[in-house]
Design a protein around this motif. Structure first.
Motif, PDB file in Angstrom:
ATOM      1  N   ASN A  60      28.980  13.762  28.731  1.00 48.64           N
ATOM      2  CA  ASN A  60      29.904  13.633  28.735  1.00 48.64           C
ATOM      3  C   ASN A  60      30.658  11.989  29.304  1.00 48.64           C
ATOM      4  O   ASN A  60      31.578  11.427  29.376  1.00 48.64           O
ATOM      5  CB  ASN A  60      30.972  14.770  29.224  1.00 48.64           C
ATOM      6  N   CYS A  61      30.178  12.527  31.135  1.00 47.35           N
ATOM      7  CA  CYS A  61      30.248  11.934  31.718  1.00 47.35           C
ATOM      8  C   CYS A  61      30.385   9.661  31.407  1.00 47.35           C
ATOM      9  O   CYS A  61      30.401   9.082  31.172  1.00 47.35           O
ATOM     10  CB  CYS A  61      30.019  11.908  33.355  1.00 47.35           C
ATOM     11  N   ARG A  62      29.086  10.056  30.770  1.00 47.13           N
ATOM     12  CA  ARG A  62      28.278   9.026  30.259  1.00 47.13           C
ATOM     13  C   ARG A  62      28.882   8.336  29.051  1.00 47.13           C
ATOM     14  O   ARG A  62      29.699   6.905  28.902  1.00 47.13           O
ATOM     15  CB  ARG A  62      26.876   9.268  29.543  1.00 47.13           C
ATOM     16  N   ILE A  63      29.963   9.301  28.379  1.00 44.10           N
ATOM     17  CA  ILE A  63      30.923   8.086  26.930  1.00 44.10           C
ATOM     18  C   ILE A  63      32.087   7.809  27.602  1.00 44.10           C
ATOM     19  O   ILE A  63      32.501   6.957  27.137  1.00 44.10           O
ATOM     20  CB  ILE A  63      31.201   9.941  25.955  1.00 44.10           C
ATOM     21  N   VAL A  64      32.914   8.569  29.059  1.00 41.20           N
ATOM     22  CA  VAL A  64      33.653   8.505  29.970  1.00 41.20           C
ATOM     23  C   VAL A  64      33.523   6.962  30.226  1.00 41.20           C
ATOM     24  O   VAL A  64      34.526   5.521  30.055  1.00 41.20           O
ATOM     25  CB  VAL A  64      34.321   9.159  30.398  1.00 41.20           C
ATOM     26  N   VAL A  65      32.615   6.735  30.859  1.00 38.55           N
ATOM     27  CA  VAL A  65      32.618   5.680  31.367  1.00 38.55           C
ATOM     28  C   VAL A  65      32.123   4.572  30.602  1.00 38.55           C
ATOM     29  O   VAL A  65      32.394   2.885  30.506  1.00 38.55           O
ATOM     30  CB  VAL A  65      30.508   5.869  32.484  1.00 38.55           C
ATOM     31  N   ASN A  66      31.341   4.462  29.647  1.00 39.11           N
ATOM     32  CA  ASN A  66      30.649   3.121  28.744  1.00 39.11           C
ATOM     33  C   ASN A  66      32.483   3.190  27.855  1.00 39.11           C
ATOM     34  O   ASN A  66      32.165   1.760  27.876  1.00 39.11           O
ATOM     35  CB  ASN A  66      30.330   4.175  27.436  1.00 39.11           C
ATOM     36  N   THR A  67      33.009   4.195  27.038  1.00 43.60           N
ATOM     37  CA  THR A  67      33.883   3.903  26.342  1.00 43.60           C
ATOM     38  C   THR A  67      35.385   3.467  27.523  1.00 43.60           C
ATOM     39  O   THR A  67      36.201   2.673  26.990  1.00 43.60           O
ATOM     40  CB  THR A  67      34.821   4.783  26.092  1.00 43.60           C
ATOM     41  N   LEU A  68      35.032   3.573  28.485  1.00 40.89           N
ATOM     42  CA  LEU A  68      36.073   3.137  29.914  1.00 40.89           C
ATOM     43  C   LEU A  68      35.904   1.276  30.222  1.00 40.89           C
ATOM     44  O   LEU A  68      36.630   0.591  30.162  1.00 40.89           O
ATOM     45  CB  LEU A  68      36.071   3.767  30.938  1.00 40.89           C
ATOM     46  N   LYS A  69      34.125   1.293  30.088  1.00 39.89           N
ATOM     47  CA  LYS A  69      33.899  -0.297  30.196  1.00 39.89           C
ATOM     48  C   LYS A  69      33.925  -0.798  28.885  1.00 39.89           C
ATOM     49  O   LYS A  69      34.550  -1.967  29.076  1.00 39.89           O
ATOM     50  CB  LYS A  69      32.899  -0.137  30.406  1.00 39.89           C
ATOM     51  N   LYS A  70      34.120  -0.327  27.825  1.00 39.60           N
ATOM     52  CA  LYS A  70      34.247  -1.116  26.330  1.00 39.60           C
ATOM     53  C   LYS A  70      36.032  -1.777  26.693  1.00 39.60           C
ATOM     54  O   LYS A  70      36.000  -2.550  25.366  1.00 39.60           O
ATOM     55  CB  LYS A  70      33.729  -0.054  25.068  1.00 39.60           C
ATOM     56  N   THR A  71      36.225  -0.347  26.956  1.00 35.54           N
ATOM     57  CA  THR A  71      38.612  -0.386  26.293  1.00 35.54           C
ATOM     58  C   THR A  71      38.680  -2.117  27.221  1.00 35.54           C
ATOM     59  O   THR A  71      38.997  -2.929  27.461  1.00 35.54           O
ATOM     60  CB  THR A  71      39.538   0.725  26.850  1.00 35.54           C
ATOM     61  N   ILE A  72      38.159  -1.951  28.774  1.00 35.66           N
ATOM     62  CA  ILE A  72      38.426  -2.979  29.630  1.00 35.66           C
ATOM     63  C   ILE A  72      37.661  -4.768  28.753  1.00 35.66           C
ATOM     64  O   ILE A  72      38.405  -5.371  28.832  1.00 35.66           O
ATOM     65  CB  ILE A  72      37.928  -2.876  30.658  1.00 35.66           C
ATOM     66  N   GLN A  73      36.222  -4.365  28.425  1.00 32.77           N
ATOM     67  CA  GLN A  73      35.373  -6.046  27.786  1.00 32.77           C
ATOM     68  C   GLN A  73      36.491  -6.036  26.946  1.00 32.77           C
ATOM     69  O   GLN A  73      36.595  -7.323  26.588  1.00 32.77           O
ATOM     70  CB  GLN A  73      34.765  -5.093  27.241  1.00 32.77           C
ATOM     71  N   LEU A  74      37.324  -5.737  25.906  1.00 29.54           N
ATOM     72  CA  LEU A  74      38.487  -5.478  24.661  1.00 29.54           C
ATOM     73  C   LEU A  74      39.501  -5.840  25.147  1.00 29.54           C
ATOM     74  O   LEU A  74      39.635  -7.102  24.460  1.00 29.54           O
ATOM     75  CB  LEU A  74      38.254  -4.286  23.770  1.00 29.54           C
ATOM     76  N   TYR A  75      39.767  -5.722  26.627  1.00 32.54           N
ATOM     77  CA  TYR A  75      41.542  -6.195  26.728  1.00 32.54           C
ATOM     78  C   TYR A  75      40.918  -7.862  27.465  1.00 32.54           C
ATOM     79  O   TYR A  75      41.836  -8.660  27.173  1.00 32.54           O
ATOM     80  CB  TYR A  75      41.917  -5.400  27.108  1.00 32.54           C
ATOM     81  N   GLN A  76      39.696  -7.777  27.842  1.00 33.42           N
ATOM     82  CA  GLN A  76      39.382  -9.478  28.086  1.00 33.42           C
ATOM     83  C   GLN A  76      39.111 -10.310  27.668  1.00 33.42           C
ATOM     84  O   GLN A  76      39.485 -11.143  27.392  1.00 33.42           O
ATOM     85  CB  GLN A  76      38.034  -8.866  29.559  1.00 33.42           C
ATOM     86  N   MET A  77      38.482 -10.186  25.879  1.00 35.66           N
ATOM     87  CA  MET A  77      38.415 -10.683  24.928  1.00 35.66           C
ATOM     88  C   MET A  77      39.455 -10.835  24.519  1.00 35.66           C
ATOM     89  O   MET A  77      40.050 -12.112  24.339  1.00 35.66           O
ATOM     90  CB  MET A  77      37.397  -9.838  24.047  1.00 35.66           C
ATOM     91  N   ASP A  78      40.365 -10.172  24.077  1.00 31.04           N
ATOM     92  CA  ASP A  78      41.738 -10.220  23.852  1.00 31.04           C
ATOM     93  C   ASP A  78      42.859 -11.067  24.600  1.00 31.04           C
ATOM     94  O   ASP A  78      43.120 -12.429  24.098  1.00 31.04           O
ATOM     95  CB  ASP A  78      42.446  -8.868  23.675  1.00 31.04           C
ATOM     96  N   GLY A  79      41.935 -11.485  26.053  1.00 29.83           N
ATOM     97  CA  GLY A  79      43.215 -12.292  27.440  1.00 29.83           C
ATOM     98  C   GLY A  79      42.730 -13.336  27.121  1.00 29.83           C
ATOM     99  O   GLY A  79      43.225 -14.339  26.980  1.00 29.83           O
ATOM    100  N   GLN A  80      40.911 -13.639  26.649  1.00 32.13           N
ATOM    101  CA  GLN A  80      40.976 -14.648  26.474  1.00 32.13           C
ATOM    102  C   GLN A  80      41.069 -16.095  25.449  1.00 32.13           C
ATOM    103  O   GLN A  80      40.916 -17.070  25.594  1.00 32.13           O
ATOM    104  CB  GLN A  80      39.195 -14.862  26.650  1.00 32.13           C
ATOM    105  N   GLU A  81      41.362 -15.245  24.701  1.00 29.54           N
ATOM    106  CA  GLU A  81      41.730 -15.962  23.174  1.00 29.54           C
ATOM    107  C   GLU A  81      43.277 -15.837  23.570  1.00 29.54           C
ATOM    108  O   GLU A  81      43.697 -16.520  22.570  1.00 29.54           O
ATOM    109  CB  GLU A  81      41.620 -14.859  21.522  1.00 29.54           C
ATOM    110  N   THR A  82      43.745 -15.633  24.449  1.00 28.65           N
ATOM    111  CA  THR A  82      45.092 -15.770  24.661  1.00 28.65           C
ATOM    112  C   THR A  82      45.329 -16.972  25.265  1.00 28.65           C
ATOM    113  O   THR A  82      45.652 -16.851  26.411  1.00 28.65           O
ATOM    114  CB  THR A  82      46.402 -14.681  25.301  1.00 28.65           C
ATOM    115  N   THR A  83      46.260 -18.059  24.525  1.00 26.49           N
ATOM    116  CA  THR A  83      46.295 -19.469  25.592  1.00 26.49           C
ATOM    117  C   THR A  83      47.867 -20.123  24.962  1.00 26.49           C
ATOM    118  O   THR A  83      48.160 -19.383  23.680  1.00 26.49           O
ATOM    119  CB  THR A  83      45.605 -20.748  25.475  1.00 26.49           C
ATOM    120  N   LEU A  84      48.578 -20.452  25.917  1.00 25.63           N
ATOM    121  CA  LEU A  84      49.535 -21.365  25.792  1.00 25.63           C
ATOM    122  C   LEU A  84      49.759 -22.688  24.508  1.00 25.63           C
ATOM    123  O   LEU A  84      48.789 -23.772  24.169  1.00 25.63           O
ATOM    124  CB  LEU A  84      49.896 -22.422  26.625  1.00 25.63           C
ATOM    125  N   PRO A  85      50.148 -21.858  23.264  1.00 28.16           N
ATOM    126  CA  PRO A  85      50.102 -23.692  22.032  1.00 28.16           C
ATOM    127  C   PRO A  85      50.556 -23.992  22.420  1.00 28.16           C
ATOM    128  O   PRO A  85      51.822 -24.790  23.658  1.00 28.16           O
ATOM    129  CB  PRO A  85      51.544 -22.087  21.345  1.00 28.16           C
TER     130      PRO A  85
END
Lengths: 105, 201
Positions: A60-85
């Motif tokens: 259970n803790c492993r799943i929480v840690v992994n999904t939390l890391k993945k959540t942050i990673q997905l937001y970082q990826m989304d952020g990297q793709e956002t640039t000023l037009p």
């Protein structure tokens, strides 16, 4: 995977909920307390090792840690793709009376 | 992520004598960051562009008062966050029916759902539908927690820098960040658990 079971709360889902932590060096609540610092790499080596030992044996803790890391990673990826037009950048430079410097960026 | 760590140092003295080349360099180095922060705070490109312009106009007008105790980029983030929060407050004032209890994410941080969706194929995690959901989920955070999450996890500021931007203690940054991260994890679990169920059906 049994989703009906998985949707239950952590406490009820944990096979050892009644003896929470007895089978690990650290109790699960200590993992949660230190989760941010662990993910950010801000824990001292000894505590970091204790957490890694715990999550190896606590699914259970492993799943929480992994999904939390993945959540942050997905937001970082989304952020990297956002640039000023480009059009908005030009409007900004015009508004700031810096048109002469657009080509130098 | 924090690209501004490697940015070329801009002379504060040049900025304070309103040197246009120095200011253009400041804009070039920071405009993507400020726009992204405003866009994720406000969820609207036009509002984000307005905040971007206001941030640099205020910076240009007030650079004399900047004492250099933090990085210029931290100061810019601070202006942008304050402008964004101010606009969000105005929006809420216009929604007289909104309930004060609407922002309910200050509860505990215990995980509610334990579902391992990390095993989903990459195409599911970064599909257009997933990205749309990821964008919308961040709007469910309180304004304060959203700002903290964006500064720490998307912009890559340290806890100390985020505390300076938000004018709160470092421990408050940590608490807000934990709540934001855990709430987003739950939101994404809601979404990806459905995908997982379909994959295994």
């Amino acid at each position: 995977m049994n989703h009906e079971h998985d949707h239950q709360t952590q406490q009820h889902n944990h096979e050892h909920s009644h003896d929470y932590g007895h089978d690990h060096q650290l109790p699960c609540k200590d993992i949660l307390t230190n989760l941010n610092a662990y993910i950010d790499g801000e824990l001292d080596n000894a505590l970091c090792r204790d957490i890694e030992t715990h999550i190896k044996s606590c699914p259970n803790c492993r799943i929480v840690v992994n999904t939390l890391k993945k959540t942050i990673q997905l937001y970082q990826m989304d952020g990297q793709e956002t640039t000023l037009p480009d059009e908005a950048r030009h409007r900004l430079m015009t508004r700031l009376d810096l048109d002469d410097y657009v080509a130098k960026e | 992520m924090n690209e501004n760590i490697n940015q070329q140092e801009i002379s504060l003295e040049a900025l304070q004598r309103k040197d246009k080349a120095a200011f253009a360099q400041l804009v070039a180095q920071n405009s993507d960051h400020i726009y992204r922060l405003a866009l994720k705070m406000l969820g609207n490109p036009q509002d984000a562009e307005d905040i971007l312009q206001e941030t640099f106009i205020k910076a240009f007008n007030n650079i004399d008062g900047f004492e250099g105790r933090s990085k210029v980029s931290t100061w810019l983030y601070r202006i942008a966050v304050n402008e964004s929060l101010s606009l969000l407050r105005k929006r809420k004032d216009n929604l007289t029916s909104i309930d004060a209890s609407f922002e309910t994410d200050d509860g505990d941080i215990l995980p509610r759902q334990i579902i391992d969706w990390c095993c989903l194929p990459e195409r599911e995690l970064i599909s257009d539908e997933a990205r749309h959901y990821i964008t919308e989920a961040i709007d469910t955070l309180s304004d304060a927690n959203r700002a903290t999450f964006l500064l720490r996890d998307v912009e890559g500021l340290s806890t100390r820098e985020a505390a300076k931007v938000l004018d709160i203690s470092e421990s408050a940054v940590k608490v807000r960040l934990m709540r934001a991260r855990m709430q987003l994890r739950e939101s994404l679990t809601d979404f990806f658990a459905n995908k997982l169920a379909k994959e295994s059906a």
